[in-house]
Design a protein around this motif. Structure first.
Motif, PDB file in Angstrom:
ATOM      1  N   ARG A  53       0.830  -1.206   0.000  1.00 13.37           N
ATOM      2  CA  ARG A  53       0.000   0.000   0.000  1.00 13.37           C
ATOM      3  C   ARG A  53       0.866   1.259   0.000  1.00 13.37           C
ATOM      4  O   ARG A  53       0.556   2.238  -0.696  1.00 13.37           O
ATOM      5  N   VAL A  54       1.954   1.246   0.766  1.00 15.89           N
ATOM      6  CA  VAL A  54       2.865   2.389   0.779  1.00 15.89           C
ATOM      7  C   VAL A  54       3.482   2.597  -0.601  1.00 15.89           C
ATOM      8  O   VAL A  54       3.587   3.729  -1.100  1.00 15.89           O
ATOM      9  N   SER A  55       3.899   1.506  -1.225  1.00 14.61           N
ATOM     10  CA  SER A  55       4.501   1.595  -2.563  1.00 14.61           C
ATOM     11  C   SER A  55       3.511   2.163  -3.567  1.00 14.61           C
ATOM     12  O   SER A  55       3.845   3.053  -4.360  1.00 14.61           O
ATOM     13  N   GLU A  56       2.289   1.635  -3.545  1.00 16.74           N
ATOM     14  CA  GLU A  56       1.270   2.123  -4.475  1.00 16.74           C
ATOM     15  C   GLU A  56       1.035   3.620  -4.287  1.00 16.74           C
ATOM     16  O   GLU A  56       0.952   4.381  -5.261  1.00 16.74           O
ATOM     17  N   SER A  57       0.933   4.071  -3.033  1.00 13.87           N
ATOM     18  CA  SER A  57       0.668   5.482  -2.755  1.00 13.87           C
ATOM     19  C   SER A  57       1.786   6.379  -3.285  1.00 13.87           C
ATOM     20  O   SER A  57       1.511   7.447  -3.851  1.00 13.87           O
ATOM     21  N   ASN A  58       3.026   5.945  -3.120  1.00 15.24           N
ATOM     22  CA  ASN A  58       4.150   6.747  -3.604  1.00 15.24           C
ATOM     23  C   ASN A  58       4.237   6.743  -5.124  1.00 15.24           C
ATOM     24  O   ASN A  58       4.601   7.754  -5.738  1.00 15.24           O
ATOM     25  N   LEU A  59       3.911   5.626  -5.751  1.00 20.30           N
ATOM     26  CA  LEU A  59       3.949   5.550  -7.212  1.00 20.30           C
ATOM     27  C   LEU A  59       2.842   6.400  -7.829  1.00 20.30           C
ATOM     28  O   LEU A  59       3.047   7.061  -8.853  1.00 20.30           O
ATOM     29  N   VAL A  60       1.664   6.399  -7.212  1.00 14.45           N
ATOM     30  CA  VAL A  60       0.542   7.190  -7.713  1.00 14.45           C
ATOM     31  C   VAL A  60       0.875   8.686  -7.680  1.00 14.45           C
ATOM     32  O   VAL A  60       0.368   9.462  -8.508  1.00 14.45           O
ATOM     33  N   ALA A  61       1.727   9.082  -6.741  1.00 16.65           N
ATOM     34  CA  ALA A  61       2.063  10.499  -6.587  1.00 16.65           C
ATOM     35  C   ALA A  61       3.030  11.005  -7.658  1.00 16.65           C
ATOM     36  O   ALA A  61       3.267  12.220  -7.743  1.00 16.65           O
ATOM     37  N   VAL A  62       3.597  10.123  -8.474  1.00 18.47           N
ATOM     38  CA  VAL A  62       4.513  10.549  -9.533  1.00 18.47           C
ATOM     39  C   VAL A  62       3.758  11.390 -10.558  1.00 18.47           C
ATOM     40  O   VAL A  62       2.620  11.076 -10.922  1.00 18.47           O
ATOM     41  N   SER A  63       4.384  12.453 -11.026  1.00 19.45           N
ATOM     42  CA  SER A  63       3.749  13.377 -11.953  1.00 19.45           C
ATOM     43  C   SER A  63       3.296  12.678 -13.237  1.00 19.45           C
ATOM     44  O   SER A  63       4.100  12.010 -13.899  1.00 19.45           O
ATOM     45  N   PRO A  64       2.033  12.810 -13.598  1.00 23.79           N
ATOM     46  CA  PRO A  64       1.556  12.208 -14.850  1.00 23.79           C
ATOM     47  C   PRO A  64       2.299  12.737 -16.076  1.00 23.79           C
ATOM     48  O   PRO A  64       2.418  12.042 -17.085  1.00 23.79           O
ATOM     49  N   GLY A  65       2.798  13.962 -15.973  1.00 24.16           N
ATOM     50  CA  GLY A  65       3.533  14.539 -17.101  1.00 24.16           C
ATOM     51  C   GLY A  65       4.767  13.738 -17.461  1.00 24.16           C
ATOM     52  O   GLY A  65       5.074  13.565 -18.650  1.00 24.16           O
ATOM     53  N   SER A  66       5.477  13.251 -16.461  1.00 26.40           N
ATOM     54  CA  SER A  66       6.668  12.446 -16.722  1.00 26.40           C
ATOM     55  C   SER A  66       6.304  11.148 -17.423  1.00 26.40           C
ATOM     56  O   SER A  66       6.998  10.694 -18.334  1.00 26.40           O
ATOM     57  N   ILE A  67       5.192  10.551 -16.986  1.00 26.56           N
ATOM     58  CA  ILE A  67       4.743   9.293 -17.599  1.00 26.56           C
ATOM     59  C   ILE A  67       4.316   9.523 -19.040  1.00 26.56           C
ATOM     60  O   ILE A  67       4.662   8.751 -19.941  1.00 26.56           O
ATOM     61  N   GLU A  68       3.572  10.601 -19.274  1.00 22.01           N
ATOM     62  CA  GLU A  68       3.115  10.914 -20.629  1.00 22.01           C
ATOM     63  C   GLU A  68       4.290  11.206 -21.553  1.00 22.01           C
ATOM     64  O   GLU A  68       4.265  10.827 -22.735  1.00 22.01           O
ATOM     65  N   ALA A  69       5.310  11.877 -21.023  1.00 20.62           N
ATOM     66  CA  ALA A  69       6.490  12.177 -21.835  1.00 20.62           C
ATOM     67  C   ALA A  69       7.198  10.901 -22.254  1.00 20.62           C
ATOM     68  O   ALA A  69       7.631  10.753 -23.405  1.00 20.62           O
ATOM     69  N   GLY A  70       7.322   9.953 -21.323  1.00 20.71           N
ATOM     70  CA  GLY A  70       7.961   8.679 -21.644  1.00 20.71           C
ATOM     71  C   GLY A  70       7.175   7.902 -22.673  1.00 20.71           C
ATOM     72  O   GLY A  70       7.732   7.324 -23.612  1.00 20.71           O
ATOM     73  N   ALA A  71       5.848   7.876 -22.507  1.00 25.32           N
ATOM     74  CA  ALA A  71       5.002   7.169 -23.474  1.00 25.32           C
ATOM     75  C   ALA A  71       5.061   7.821 -24.847  1.00 25.32           C
ATOM     76  O   ALA A  71       5.050   7.141 -25.877  1.00 25.32           O
ATOM     77  N   ALA A  72       5.128   9.168 -24.881  1.00 23.68           N
ATOM     78  CA  ALA A  72       5.188   9.889 -26.151  1.00 23.68           C
ATOM     79  C   ALA A  72       6.476   9.587 -26.912  1.00 23.68           C
ATOM     80  O   ALA A  72       6.518   9.672 -28.149  1.00 23.68           O
ATOM     81  N   MET A  73       7.537   9.235 -26.169  1.00 22.06           N
ATOM     82  CA  MET A  73       8.816   8.905 -26.807  1.00 22.06           C
ATOM     83  C   MET A  73       8.849   7.460 -27.303  1.00 22.06           C
ATOM     84  O   MET A  73       9.862   7.006 -27.834  1.00 22.06           O
ATOM     85  N   GLY A  74       7.751   6.729 -27.119  1.00 24.45           N
ATOM     86  CA  GLY A  74       7.662   5.372 -27.623  1.00 24.45           C
ATOM     87  C   GLY A  74       8.102   4.303 -26.652  1.00 24.45           C
ATOM     88  O   GLY A  74       8.235   3.131 -27.036  1.00 24.45           O
ATOM     89  N   ALA A  75       8.319   4.673 -25.383  1.00 22.01           N
ATOM     90  CA  ALA A  75       8.742   3.679 -24.395  1.00 22.01           C
ATOM     91  C   ALA A  75       7.584   2.740 -24.077  1.00 22.01           C
ATOM     92  O   ALA A  75       6.428   3.156 -24.013  1.00 22.01           O
ATOM     93  N   SER A  76       7.902   1.468 -23.882  1.00 19.46           N
ATOM     94  CA  SER A  76       6.877   0.483 -23.524  1.00 19.46           C
ATOM     95  C   SER A  76       6.387   0.761 -22.106  1.00 19.46           C
ATOM     96  O   SER A  76       7.070   1.419 -21.312  1.00 19.46           O
TER      97      SER A  76
END
Length: 221
Positions: free
Chosen positions: A110-133
């Protein structure tokens, strides 16, 4: 009240510290691996996330929500048959690591999930936009971003495990909890009890200091 006998007490204290250290080390290592993996799976399978899967998320979320509120004492008693199957006995430091791992791994998940959810969506979207799996985004962007807070969360669980080993000791795991109960309290030797309490406080402070130091290094990187 019995007279305090240092010659008899301190060898027992040395052994009890070693037994408590064994329980904490084994339980934390096992719970950290299982809990972080569960937390990653919870995060990734959330609806709208990288590997969304409502069934997997729902099952994991339900199991964790069921186990988390159960007091450690009840869990330790409930899994005695399991510890006897694995170790042939429910007594001793190693058998008591089973309930410790169960309780700690769901908390870490639960602690891990909470910390991962707090990561900025912008960083995730940027990685996906670059074609990362999705897996690459998860392990190269999400996990590194959450590593500092996650380390602090793991430190909290480590401290809680030190506390839980005192209960495990009373249930047959030996260690500091058993020493305080069987050698101190039952013999009305309050000096022994006080020394055990001080040792537990010192262990908790050491665990917190170590976790904070590791977290600072991770965050600076």
């Amino acid at each position: 009240m019995r007279d305090f006998d240092p010659d008899a007490f301190f060898p027992r204290l040395r052994d009890a510290i070693a037994e408590t250290g064994l329980m904490v080390t084994v339980a934390f290592a096992g719970a950290a691996v299982i809990g972080v993996l569960l937390g990653l799976l919870l995060y990734a399978s959330r609806p709208g996330n990288l590997l969304q899967n409502r069934f997997v998320f729902g099952v994991l979320n339900f199991v964790i929500n069921v186990i988390r509120p159960i007091p450690f004492l009840i869990v330790a008693i409930a899994v005695i048959p399991l510890t006897r199957v694995i170790f042939g006995t429910g007594l001793g430091p190693l058998p008591q690591t089973i309930p410790l791992i169960i309780v700690a791994c769901v908390a870490i998940a639960r602690v891990s999930e909470s910390n991962l959810v707090a990561v900025s969506p912008g960083s995730i979207e940027a990685g996906a936009a670059m074609g990362a799996s999705p897996a690459r985004v998860l392990f190269s962007i999400v996990v590194p971003e959450a590593l500092g807070p996650l380390t602090l969360g793991l430190t909290y669980i480590l401290v809680a495990l030190v506390d839980a080993t005192a209960v495990a000791g009373v249930l047959g795991g030996r260690g500091l909890g058993s020493l305080a109960m069987n050698y101190g309290y039952q013999r009305f030797d309050w000096i022994s009890v006080a020394i055990v309490v001080l040792v537990l406080i010192a262990l908790v402070q050491a665990a917190q200091f170590l976790g904070n130091a590791v977290a600072r290094k991770v965050m600076h990187r």
